[in-house]
Write an enzyme that holds these catalytic residues in place. Structure first.
Site, mmCIF file in Angstrom:
data_model
loop_
_atom_site.group_PDB
_atom_site.id
_atom_site.type_symbol
_atom_site.label_atom_id
_atom_site.label_comp_id
_atom_site.label_asym_id
_atom_site.label_seq_id
_atom_site.Cartn_x
_atom_site.Cartn_y
_atom_site.Cartn_z
ATOM 1 N N SER A 55 -42.505 40.627 7.072
ATOM 2 C CA SER A 55 -41.503 41.526 7.657
ATOM 3 C C SER A 55 -42.067 42.822 8.226
ATOM 4 O O SER A 55 -41.310 43.629 8.773
ATOM 5 C CB SER A 55 -40.415 41.844 6.632
ATOM 6 O OG SER A 55 -39.564 40.728 6.468
ATOM 7 N N LYS A 58 -41.052 43.610 11.718
ATOM 8 C CA LYS A 58 -39.819 44.293 12.106
ATOM 9 C C LYS A 58 -40.059 45.709 12.612
ATOM 10 O O LYS A 58 -39.203 46.275 13.303
ATOM 11 C CB LYS A 58 -38.839 44.298 10.929
ATOM 12 C CG LYS A 58 -38.345 42.896 10.547
ATOM 13 C CD LYS A 58 -37.341 42.948 9.407
ATOM 14 C CE LYS A 58 -36.741 41.572 9.134
ATOM 15 N NZ LYS A 58 -37.358 40.903 8.004
ATOM 16 N N SER A 110 -34.507 45.221 5.709
ATOM 17 C CA SER A 110 -35.281 44.070 6.175
ATOM 18 C C SER A 110 -34.393 42.871 6.494
ATOM 19 O O SER A 110 -34.764 41.708 6.256
ATOM 20 C CB SER A 110 -36.341 43.666 5.137
ATOM 21 O OG SER A 110 -37.391 42.963 5.748
ATOM 22 N N LYS A 214 -42.764 50.088 5.778
ATOM 23 C CA LYS A 214 -42.031 48.813 5.768
ATOM 24 C C LYS A 214 -42.647 47.893 4.730
ATOM 25 O O LYS A 214 -43.869 47.856 4.550
ATOM 26 C CB LYS A 214 -42.099 48.158 7.161
ATOM 27 C CG LYS A 214 -41.271 46.897 7.298
ATOM 28 C CD LYS A 214 -39.786 47.209 7.314
ATOM 29 C CE LYS A 214 -38.947 45.931 7.251
ATOM 30 N NZ LYS A 214 -38.987 45.293 5.902
#
Length: 334
Positions: A55, A58, A110, A214
């Protein structure tokens, strides 16, 4: 072919290798620690190895969406988005929300459904948006990176590196809208079932120097993490891929860099005399993280086009013969 006048302006410091720290030795897979101002790699291991990043993808999804659209863009959620595999912010088919809300759901929670909804809105389709992601990766020189989806779900071809991923966060944080969302700890959404989202990145809540980042995880990628740290004007980005001890490793890397490096002024904002009829103007000061052992010489070279009364030159700073940072300068003719 464009010709340039080259002027060697100064000699200040030379780069020395950081070496492996105790904190670096605790990391077990692939990592990169960079100066968030210049992009210079400070510490790394297997930093260019192409691996799944889960992720952390992202961050680039959000950056591309912000570059291509407006935060106020209204989006109607498709059935496809609601059926997205993996982590979710529980979007409802047919509800309408803003790109801003989707981006907060993307970065803080997320949401894979948010990633799909953003891709459909901004790119016209998921495939169209993934093409944009890859086009932007080429534009910004992310040579280790290939995207196959906007969420980071596993795909054998969906790969990047710790170094490229750190650069993604560095590039994205230069955008004020991305920075505002990425540094948000709590966000009250306006969805059909409204709630308050808490940022999943634990260090943002417990480490006062961690301001953005993140999290990521898939079975294949393992735990992936990106963190942006700020302390006393020093800015550092840490990325680890497939690192189970990531919270401690990130905090340790940041502490080591803050202790070892000083924020050094390479050039002041203002006018510089090049020759009798020409000055160049630097619009803002140039800084870099430099250790105490690196206080020898840095070379900086000014390149100016061989065009009478040209407007723009390039001032490049080098460490140990390698480019550190390039800055445009305005040419001021007398």
């Amino acid at each position: 072919m464009r010709q340039w006048i080259v002027v060697v302006l100064s000699c200040m410091i030379v780069l020395m290798s950081f070496g492996r720290t105790a904190e670096a030795a605790t990391a077990t897979s692939s990592y990169a620690v960079i100066d968030a101002d210049t992009g210079r790699l400070l510490i790394g291991m297997n930093e260019h190895e192409r691996l799944p990043i889960a992720s952390l993808t992202k961050m680039w999804t959000a950056f591309v969406a912000i570059e291509e659209s407006s935060l106020n863009t209204k989006t109607t959620i498709s059935k496809k988005a609601t059926l997205s595999e993996g982590s979710s912010i529980y979007l409802v088919e047919g509800e309408t929300t803003t790109l801003k809300t989707l981006l907060n759901g993307l970065l803080l929670r997320s949401g894979n459904d948010a990633a799909t909804a953003i891709a459909e809105e901004v790119g016209g389709s998921v495939d169209g948006f993934v093409k944009l992601m890859n086009d932007y990766a080429v534009l910004y020189g992310l040579s280790d990176t290939q995207f196959e989806n906007p969420s980071g779900l596993h795909n054998d071809k969906h790969l990047s590196s710790a170094y490229d991923t750190a650069q993604m966060l560095r590039i994205a944080m230069q955008d004020k809208d991305f920075r505002k969302i990425a540094t948000t700890k709590y966000y009250k959404n306006d969805l059909k079932n409204p709630t308050v989202w808490k940022n999943k990145h634990k260090l943002l809540h417990y480490n006062k120097y961690a301001i953005a980042g993140k999290t990521g995880y898939t079975k294949v990628a393992g735990r992936t993490l990106a963190t942006y740290f700020e302390k006393d004007g020093k800015r550092v980005i840490v990325v680890t891929l497939n690192e189970s001890n990531d919270w401690q490793v990130h905090a340790g890397f940041a502490e080591a860099v803050f202790e070892k490096y000083d924020k050094r002024l390479l050039a002041k904002k203002g006018l510089y005399q090049v020759r009798d009829d020409l000055q160049v103007e630097l619009k803002h000061p140039v800084y870099a993280l430099i250790s105490k052992e690196e206080r020898n010489k840095v070379k900086s070279i000014l390149r100016m086009p061989r065009i009478e009364k040209g407007n723009t030159g390039i001032w490049t700073f080098y460490l140990d013969g390698q480019p550190l940072i390039e800055e445009p300068v305005q040419m001021v003719w007398k």
